[in-house]
Write an enzyme that holds these catalytic residues in place. Sequence first.
Site: not given
Length: 333
Positions: A129, A154
């Site tokens: 990501s 995350y």
Amino acid sequence: MAVLVTGAAGFIGMAVSRALLARGEQVVGIDNLNDYYSPHLKMDRLAVLHAEGGEAFTFDKVDFGDADALDSAIGEADFDRIVHLGAQAGVRYSLQNPRAYAHSNLIGHLNLLELARHRDIRHLVYASSSSVYGGNAKLPFSVEDRADHPVSLYAATKRADELMSESYAHLYRIPQTGLRFFTVYGPWGRPDMAAWLFTDAILNDRPIKVFNHGRMQRDFTYIDDIVAGVLACLDHPPTDDGNEKPGGNRTPHAIYNIGNNKSEALGDMIAIVEQACGKAAIREYQPMQDGDVPATYADIDAIRKLGFEPRTPLSEGMPRFVQWYREYHARRF
């Protein structure tokens, strides 16, 4: 031989599976179909894959964070490549349910690495990501930039995945490619993402939350361009020449940004959604959310060497999403 796709009922997983099936591949899909967002949407995606793929698409509901369940589900299925797209997604949700991220993104990634190790997989492509760049103030983000200051759990799990993959590439010479996705949107997208949230709110005369008082920029990337990048990487596994490079051993592990190579103001994105919806948004300006960053922008020079080139501007892609959203809800409701 088939391709194992984790998160096959997810947004990117469905799109990649469709593309693999369309070019004649067999796909073994797995997903735990959790309720982070509507399982009905996930089931609708799977229905499309079964209809389009026929016998070339098989699916098992399984939590790949459970090693025994994963081994039992895939059984004797034959596949020689893995596209690992399954994960617990969402920056803000990681503040509410951190253990879900440890289970899926850390233990789950390790389970896929072990699977690749023991099955002698030819190539493991996995989702990282753009969040790994944290509050990086240098734009655009380059894969050469440091990524050791995550601002959300995350992001930390995704960076940890990259480091685990590097160690397995070094120890077991497993060819791997990590993909740092930048704000993916398009048909069949996720309900927790801005494109869906804004479209749904505008069409139903509800206010939209505009964080950081609108001073946000994102590298919005259309799903078809993301899929093209994933397949380009899958078809070009990193080589293992066994030579050493300065600072350590060369490993068969590559990391790429996949983005639109354009950072656009959130206000411009909202204006495009408004025009596509035929309504003005009711804007509620709010401060920056914990774990969020003000801007993202992908340097894609590295992946361009594989032939990747984004082709869909926001002005074209966002109206396509709005049109799909209208049609999907008209059919379903």
